[in-house]
Scaffold this motif. Structure first.
Motif, PDB file in Angstrom:
ATOM      1  N   PRO A  86       0.804  -1.223   0.000  1.00 21.79           N
ATOM      2  CA  PRO A  86       0.000   0.000   0.000  1.00 21.79           C
ATOM      3  C   PRO A  86       0.842   1.281   0.000  1.00 21.79           C
ATOM      4  O   PRO A  86       0.562   2.221  -0.741  1.00 21.79           O
ATOM      5  CB  PRO A  86      -0.825  -0.124   1.285  1.00 21.79           C
ATOM      6  N   PHE A 139      -4.712   1.929  -6.911  1.00 17.79           N
ATOM      7  CA  PHE A 139      -5.251   0.628  -6.477  1.00 17.79           C
ATOM      8  C   PHE A 139      -6.207   0.090  -7.545  1.00 17.79           C
ATOM      9  O   PHE A 139      -6.115  -1.067  -7.956  1.00 17.79           O
ATOM     10  CB  PHE A 139      -6.025   0.792  -5.156  1.00 17.79           C
ATOM     11  N   ALA A 165      -5.997   0.826   4.659  1.00 16.44           N
ATOM     12  CA  ALA A 165      -5.621  -0.112   3.588  1.00 16.44           C
ATOM     13  C   ALA A 165      -6.659  -1.234   3.496  1.00 16.44           C
ATOM     14  O   ALA A 165      -7.111  -1.590   2.398  1.00 16.44           O
ATOM     15  CB  ALA A 165      -4.231  -0.684   3.856  1.00 16.44           C
TER      16      ALA A 165
END
Length: 388
Positions: free
Chosen positions: A130, A163, A190
């Motif tokens: 992340p 993402f 996350a």
């Protein structure tokens, strides 16, 4: 311990005598805690001072634990492992940066790895961290429910886009995607983001995998809640189960800030938590797929027994075993030889950028009781067998 993990001929079949000797030398070094601390400090200093140490690092610790400096450089290792039925997960191991360029670069590298993976049967997964996609402080603020400034808000939107772009591409190419876990105080944000990606892209099967660190006592509870949501909302869960990598940092912060540590009170409690979690996953294999990232023989053996108990084929695509390159070859290669799905994590990246990762690994190894001794014991056994 089961006999399957004692076969050193299978475990080290890919290692030349010279590579076996280098591994033996490295693990002897890593087994010496004061030496690791001094070595880490000296290496950090040498790299920061731009001393010409890259050649030496590359020839020793880097080449043992890393597969190369870029994707192309990793391919011979990927092909070599695949000969023995072991898959590869290319892991761009440059630790999180705080500016946008490296974040966009990490995205480009991961998207590129997905293209590689699509072309290569030996690469069923891609992976990213992340904080490779967004600044740590953003995840921390988001998880704590603190308001973003206008510029932080647009920065977070870019994190979400990174993402989304990665998960969508993984889904479209039908390549599974592992998303690593980090420190507990950034993990809530996350988790939330990864869950959103699972909702979108895991409708038919688990493509997106979140990581749970089971040295945290609250993670099994988290998984049970997630499983209920998935069952109700009709999406699949991918879980990479690991013990965890930030133990000292977590305990120190909890003590400093005066809250209960999220970490189990003992190694035994962590082991029990890990084993309970994989048992839970195998009872819910209809909704949860598992990537068991473990160097622990007992947990690996337990997972094999659970698969047998539930009449699950060794090569069932919903269950994978994973270990790091250069470690626990006695688990990886013996499991692969017995027909299980096994993948090695292959860290790669420019030598000086990957060094913080390697130093962390060496320090972790010295703090895991018995890990280094076990590696040495098996290497000794194989040296004896080869009469080195």
């Amino acid at each position: 311990m089961p006999q399957i993990f004692e076969d050193t001929q299978t475990a080290f079949a890919l290692k030349s005598d010279a590579e076996l000797e280098r591994a033996y030398f490295l693990f002897k070094l890593i087994g010496n805690q004061p030496l690791v601390k001094i070595g880490a400090a000296v290496t950090n200093f040498a790299i920061k001072s731009h001393l010409p140490v890259e050649g030496l690092i590359r020839a020793t610790v880097f080449d043992h634990f890393c597969a190369g400096i870029n994707e192309k450089d990793c391919m011979p290792t990927v092909d070599k492992l695949w000969v023995k039925g072991v898959s590869s997960v290319l892991d761009y191991s440059v630790e999180g940066k705080d500016t946008e360029d490296p974040l966009d670069n990490a995205l480009a590298v991961t998207l590129n790895i997905l293209d590689f993976a699509k072309e290569k049967e030996a690469m069923p997964f891609a992976v990213f961290k992340p904080t490779g996609y967004g600044r740590f402080i953003l995840f921390e603020k988001k998880g704590a429910g603190k308001p973003f400034s206008a510029s932080e808000k647009s920065e977070w939107d870019r994190v979400v886009k990174r993402f989304e772009a990665t998960c969508k591409k993984a889904h479209d190419l039908n390549v599974s995607l592992l998303i690593d876990a980090e420190e507990s105080w950034m993990q809530d944000a996350a988790d939330e983001l990864v869950e959103e990606m699972m909702r979108k892209f895991n409708r038919e099967k688990a493509v997106v995998f979140n990581t749970i660190q089971l040295y945290r006592w609250d993670r099994l509870e988290y998984l049970k809640k997630l499983q209920k949501k998935a069952a109700q909302e009709g999406f699949k869960i991918g879980i990479k189960a690991v013990r965890g990598a930030y133990l000292e940092k977590e305990n120190e912060r909890a003590e400093e800030k005066g809250y209960r540590s999220p970490i189990c009170s003992s190694k035994q409690e962590t082991d029990e938590n890990f084993n309970k979690t994989i048992s839970y996953i195998l009872e819910h294999l209809d909704t949860i797929s598992l990537f068991a990232g473990t160097h622990n023989e007992e947990s690996s053996w337990l997972l094999m027994q659970l698969m047998e108990k539930h009449q699950i084929n060794p090569n069932d695509s919903r269950i994978w075993f994973g270990q790091l390159l250069g470690m626990s070859d006695h688990i990886s290669f013996n499991l692969a030889a017995a027909g299980y799905n096994v993948a090695k994590y292959l860290p790669f990246g420019p030598v000086r950028d990957v060094m913080p990762y390697l130093i962390r690994r060496a320090e972790e190894n010295t703090s895991v009781a018995g890990q280094t001794n076990r590696e040495l014991e098996l290497l000794k056994k194989e040296r004896k067998r080869r009469k080195i």
